[in-house]
Every structure is written in C-alpha cells, then in structure tokens.
Design a protein around this motif. Structure first.
Motif, short mmCIF file in Angstrom:
data_model
loop_
_atom_site.label_atom_id
_atom_site.label_comp_id
_atom_site.label_asym_id
_atom_site.label_seq_id
_atom_site.Cartn_x
_atom_site.Cartn_y
_atom_site.Cartn_z
N GLY A 116 -18.30 -2.47 4.92
CA GLY A 116 -18.22 -1.35 3.98
C GLY A 116 -18.26 -1.75 2.52
N TYR A 117 -18.79 -2.92 2.22
CA TYR A 117 -18.73 -3.45 0.86
C TYR A 117 -19.36 -2.56 -0.21
N PRO A 118 -20.54 -1.98 0.00
CA PRO A 118 -21.11 -1.13 -1.07
C PRO A 118 -20.18 0.03 -1.44
N ASN A 119 -19.56 0.63 -0.44
CA ASN A 119 -18.67 1.76 -0.72
C ASN A 119 -17.36 1.29 -1.36
N ILE A 120 -16.90 0.12 -0.96
CA ILE A 120 -15.69 -0.44 -1.57
C ILE A 120 -15.94 -0.73 -3.04
N VAL A 121 -17.06 -1.34 -3.36
CA VAL A 121 -17.41 -1.63 -4.75
C VAL A 121 -17.54 -0.33 -5.54
N ALA A 122 -18.17 0.68 -4.95
CA ALA A 122 -18.33 1.97 -5.64
C ALA A 122 -16.96 2.61 -5.91
N ALA A 123 -16.04 2.49 -4.95
CA ALA A 123 -14.70 3.05 -5.14
C ALA A 123 -13.98 2.33 -6.28
N ILE A 124 -14.11 1.01 -6.33
CA ILE A 124 -13.46 0.25 -7.40
C ILE A 124 -14.08 0.60 -8.75
N GLN A 125 -15.38 0.76 -8.78
CA GLN A 125 -16.04 1.17 -10.03
C GLN A 125 -15.52 2.52 -10.51
N GLN A 126 -15.33 3.46 -9.57
CA GLN A 126 -14.82 4.78 -9.95
C GLN A 126 -13.42 4.65 -10.55
N ALA A 127 -12.56 3.89 -9.88
CA ALA A 127 -11.19 3.72 -10.38
C ALA A 127 -11.19 2.98 -11.71
N MET A 128 -12.09 2.02 -11.87
CA MET A 128 -12.19 1.26 -13.12
C MET A 128 -12.60 2.19 -14.27
N ALA A 129 -13.49 3.11 -14.00
CA ALA A 129 -13.95 4.05 -15.03
C ALA A 129 -12.83 5.01 -15.44
N GLN A 130 -11.89 5.28 -14.52
CA GLN A 130 -10.80 6.20 -14.80
C GLN A 130 -9.66 5.54 -15.55
N SER A 131 -9.62 4.19 -15.52
CA SER A 131 -8.48 3.52 -16.18
C SER A 131 -8.79 3.10 -17.59
N ILE B 228 0.83 -1.21 0.00
CA ILE B 228 0.00 0.00 0.00
C ILE B 228 0.87 1.26 0.00
N GLU B 229 2.02 1.19 0.64
CA GLU B 229 2.92 2.35 0.70
C GLU B 229 3.50 2.69 -0.67
N GLY B 230 3.52 1.73 -1.58
CA GLY B 230 4.14 1.95 -2.88
C GLY B 230 3.16 2.19 -4.02
N LEU B 231 1.87 2.24 -3.74
CA LEU B 231 0.90 2.42 -4.82
C LEU B 231 0.90 3.83 -5.40
N GLY B 232 0.89 4.82 -4.56
CA GLY B 232 0.89 6.20 -5.05
C GLY B 232 2.29 6.59 -5.48
N GLY B 233 2.44 7.80 -5.94
CA GLY B 233 3.77 8.25 -6.32
C GLY B 233 3.82 9.74 -6.56
N ASP B 234 4.98 10.31 -6.43
CA ASP B 234 5.19 11.74 -6.65
C ASP B 234 4.24 12.59 -5.82
N GLY B 235 4.00 12.15 -4.59
CA GLY B 235 3.14 12.92 -3.70
C GLY B 235 1.66 12.82 -4.02
N LYS B 236 1.30 11.93 -4.94
CA LYS B 236 -0.11 11.77 -5.31
C LYS B 236 -0.60 10.39 -4.88
N LEU B 237 -1.87 10.35 -4.58
CA LEU B 237 -2.50 9.07 -4.26
C LEU B 237 -2.76 8.28 -5.53
N HIS B 238 -2.75 6.98 -5.41
CA HIS B 238 -3.18 6.10 -6.49
C HIS B 238 -4.67 6.35 -6.69
N PRO B 239 -5.20 6.24 -7.92
CA PRO B 239 -6.64 6.46 -8.13
C PRO B 239 -7.53 5.63 -7.21
N LEU B 240 -7.11 4.43 -6.86
CA LEU B 240 -7.91 3.63 -5.93
C LEU B 240 -7.90 4.24 -4.53
N GLN B 241 -6.75 4.72 -4.10
CA GLN B 241 -6.69 5.37 -2.78
C GLN B 241 -7.63 6.57 -2.74
#
Length: 163
Positions: free
Chosen positions: A148-163, A85-98
């Motif tokens: 927190g499953y509904p919110n987790i699924v919604a977060a993954i859907q958001q990141a999926m739409a961005q990729s 988890i510490e290596g997902l983001g970079g250059d001071g930015k969060l990973h889209p999933l984060q």
C-alpha cells in the motif's frame, strides 16, 4: 558440593508516561517496550511483526522520536513519554495522519498501519521530509506486505500539507 540453581533476577520498577497517563510497572530486565505495552498495559495497537527491528510494525514514539519498541528494553526508557497509536488522537478526534490514512485508503490488512502512522508522526515532527522521495526514504523502515505504499505516501503528504 551442592549445586545451587540460579535465582531469577529481581524485577525492576519502571515508570512511563504512556499516552499521557502515568504508569508504573515491575518488569523483568529483559522485557521489551513492545511486550510491556502489549502484555502488561493491554495496548495491543502496537504490533509484533518480525521481532528483529526490520519491519517497523512495532514503531512507537518515545519522547517524540520514533523507535522500534521490539528492540527497546523498557527499563532503558524509565521516565520516558511513550505515545502509541491509541494515544495519537484526542478528544474523540482522529489524529490528522489517522484521518489521512482513511481518506487515502492507505491500508489493506491493516497490520502495519499503527507502526506506519506512528512512524509518519515522527517523520512530520522531525521536519526533514520535503518531497515524495524524502517521505519514501524516511519511511523505509516500515514495511507493508500488502504493497500500500502509494496510498501511504499520499496520506503522509496530506497530513504534511495540513501541518
């Protein structure tokens, strides 16, 4: 006849690329990847949950694939690239999933969150999820005690739409 006490096995040199940094360790042969990351490298974002591979709190990416680090011997991953988890983001930015997990309040206590996010990153890279049901099925190895499953699924859907 004199009894001899068993000798401790020798430590084994293990080289890993962890979050983009080369790391060399001398480990007992039974050291899990989880314990090497947390105890030897100080990367405590990866959590020890059940220690039996059933909850997913320890999920990390090894060579881009999601694995339960509590069931993986570190010596078996010599030379591998490990992303926590510490290596997902970079250059001071969060990973889209984060960011998506924040946007959707996809955590309560947060204990399972690092494993959920790493597993979701693997899920996105695999490219098999096409629907909400796919996401639920492919994330079924990661448990959330807070529900927190509904919110987790919604977060993954958001990141999926961005990729």
């Amino acid at each position: 006849m004199a009894e001899t006490s068993p000798q401790a096995p020798e430590r084994i040199p293990v080289h890993l690329i962890v979050n983009g940094s080369s790391r060399s360790l001398d480990l007992a042969p039974w050291t899990t990847l989880l314990d090497a990351l947390r105890d030897r490298l100080g990367l405590t974002g990866t959590k020890k949950g059940c220690d039996h591979g059933q909850c997913g709190a320890c999920t990390v990416l090894v060579d881009g694939r999601r694995v339960n680090s509590c069931l993986t011997l570190a010596v078996m991953k010599d030379g591998a690239q490990v992303t926590t988890i510490e290596g997902l983001g970079g250059d001071g930015k969060l990973h889209p999933l984060q960011q998506a997990f924040i946007d959707h309040d996809a955590f309560q206590c947060g204990y399972c969150t690092p494993g959920q996010i790493c597993s979701a990153a693997g899920l996105l890279a695999e490219g098999h999820a096409r629907s909400i049901d796919d996401i639920r099925e492919l994330m079924s190895g990661n448990l959330c005690r807070c529900g927190g499953y509904p919110n987790i699924v919604a977060a993954i859907q958001q990141a999926m739409a961005q990729s």
